[in-house]
Design an enzyme around this catalytic site. Sequence first.
Site, PDB file in Angstrom:
ATOM      1  N   LYS A 131       0.898  -1.076   0.015  1.00  0.00           N
ATOM      2  CA  LYS A 131      -0.122  -0.045  -0.045  1.00  0.00           C
ATOM      3  C   LYS A 131       0.863   1.252   0.083  1.00  0.00           C
ATOM      4  O   LYS A 131       2.119   1.165   0.687  1.00  0.00           O
ATOM      5  CB  LYS A 131      -0.941   0.005   1.406  1.00  0.00           C
ATOM      6  CG  LYS A 131      -2.143   0.906   1.433  1.00  0.00           C
ATOM      7  CD  LYS A 131      -3.266   0.278   0.402  1.00  0.00           C
ATOM      8  CE  LYS A 131      -4.326   1.116   0.226  1.00  0.00           C
ATOM      9  NZ  LYS A 131      -5.327   0.417  -0.473  1.00  0.00           N
ATOM     10  N   GLY A 134     -24.021   3.665   1.494  1.00  0.00           N
ATOM     11  CA  GLY A 134     -22.835   4.596   0.648  1.00  0.00           C
ATOM     12  C   GLY A 134     -23.098   4.220  -0.797  1.00  0.00           C
ATOM     13  O   GLY A 134     -23.188   3.050  -1.249  1.00  0.00           O
ATOM     14  N   GLY A 137     -21.922   5.537  -3.458  1.00  0.00           N
ATOM     15  CA  GLY A 137     -20.702   6.079  -4.218  1.00  0.00           C
ATOM     16  C   GLY A 137     -20.408   5.197  -5.533  1.00  0.00           C
ATOM     17  O   GLY A 137     -21.579   4.564  -6.270  1.00  0.00           O
ATOM     18  N   VAL A 140     -19.226   2.261  -5.755  1.00  0.00           N
ATOM     19  CA  VAL A 140     -19.531   0.856  -5.757  1.00  0.00           C
ATOM     20  C   VAL A 140     -20.925   0.653  -5.508  1.00  0.00           C
ATOM     21  O   VAL A 140     -21.594  -0.009  -6.017  1.00  0.00           O
ATOM     22  CB  VAL A 140     -18.714   0.189  -4.452  1.00  0.00           C
ATOM     23  CG1 VAL A 140     -19.318  -1.229  -4.494  1.00  0.00           C
ATOM     24  CG2 VAL A 140     -17.034   0.171  -4.752  1.00  0.00           C
TER      25      VAL A 140
END
Length: 359
Positions: free
Chosen positions: A88, A187, A189, A191
């Site tokens: 990451k 959510g 957004g 996805v």
Amino acid sequence: MSNLKITSFDAKTFSDFDNHKNVFRIEDTAEGLLAFIVIHNTNRGSAIGGTRYWHYEDEVGALRDALRLSRAMTYKCAIAEVPFGGAKGVILAPNNASQEQKDAILISYAEALAELGEPFYTGEDVGLNEHDVQVLEQHSKTIVGRPDVGGLPAKWAALSVFYAMEGALVMQSGSPSFAGKKVAIKGLGGVGIDLSSLLEKAGATLVGADIIPERVERALVNHPTMEIVDSMAIHSMPVDIYSPCAMGNEFNAQTIPELKTKIICGAANNQLTTKSDGQRLFETGILYIPDYVANAGGLISVADELHPLGYSQERVESDIKRIRNTVEKIIEISIRDSVPTGEVADALAEERFLKRDIA
Ligand code: NAI
């Protein structure tokens, strides 16, 4: 003028350290770049993972995030049978940076990728958009999730959540059918909105919530029959499936007793606040599909950009579909051994990456 400085950082004293392979601290004072790139494990292949651009309070917070997220990527790669290892990148975003300053930071970061001494394939994560990915791509050969190839991974993450839900339904009711099922999505957004379309097409009734009014409006334009509820209350709606697609730390000692769902299956990372919340869900009889299993579709698509034969949407779709079988296997073992699904998934992943068996 670039003033790039890359140093190896000893993170052994951090509680989130878990035999991480490499921790790099990257600084370019001329461009305002301060970042960490953390490579967790490359037993199964080169390092892959998104880059987050976030307003961290300090370096310690940023490093902790990178240690935790890179480790989770190793598990996700292993469970999704993607031949890569977890890593990451986190960039400490300065306050009030203009797009021009952000571009300069990203260019310097992209240049650093070539200096690590090992490949790190990276792309969009929280805080980066399509423009930012294009900037990175112009200055590095190790950028994935390229808009002109597989595209941003959200739609593929939505598809994997959908198949994971099918696997859960099969194991709970014997059929993958969404007809007559009510699904609540927190959510709306990238996805959440794609997932809504997949579910609606499959015959589910939708409940949705988002803290941004424009997101709610967009959802209602596409899905006029979606029932909109308060973001603070959506987890306690009586539904067949609850799908967290916002932020993490969703389930804890307070929220779990309020749940009225039979299945939890969503894209948000780190949904369980602590490991004991997995046990708590297990004891309540709610079927929890581990987040990194359900949301692996995004990873599968970006990793496919590195396939020796080139990107294939067909292969991506079929690899994502396999998540349904993985979910069924995890649930089967969970029931057989009376162990929470999260622990089963972790054990399956560890079996793959600790044994160094490249799939
Ligand atoms: P996004 O940023 O496009 O959408 C998240 C939505 O959640 C936003 O509309 C936001 O307003 C809403 N939200 C935030 N806090 C909320 C709250 N308390 N209540 C209700 N809504 C809230 O992010 P995206 O791409 O859709 O990702 C969703 C989740 O899935 C994130 O946790 C992300 O880390 C995870 N994920 C995303 C992948 C991807 O490829 N986009 C892949 C794997 C995981």
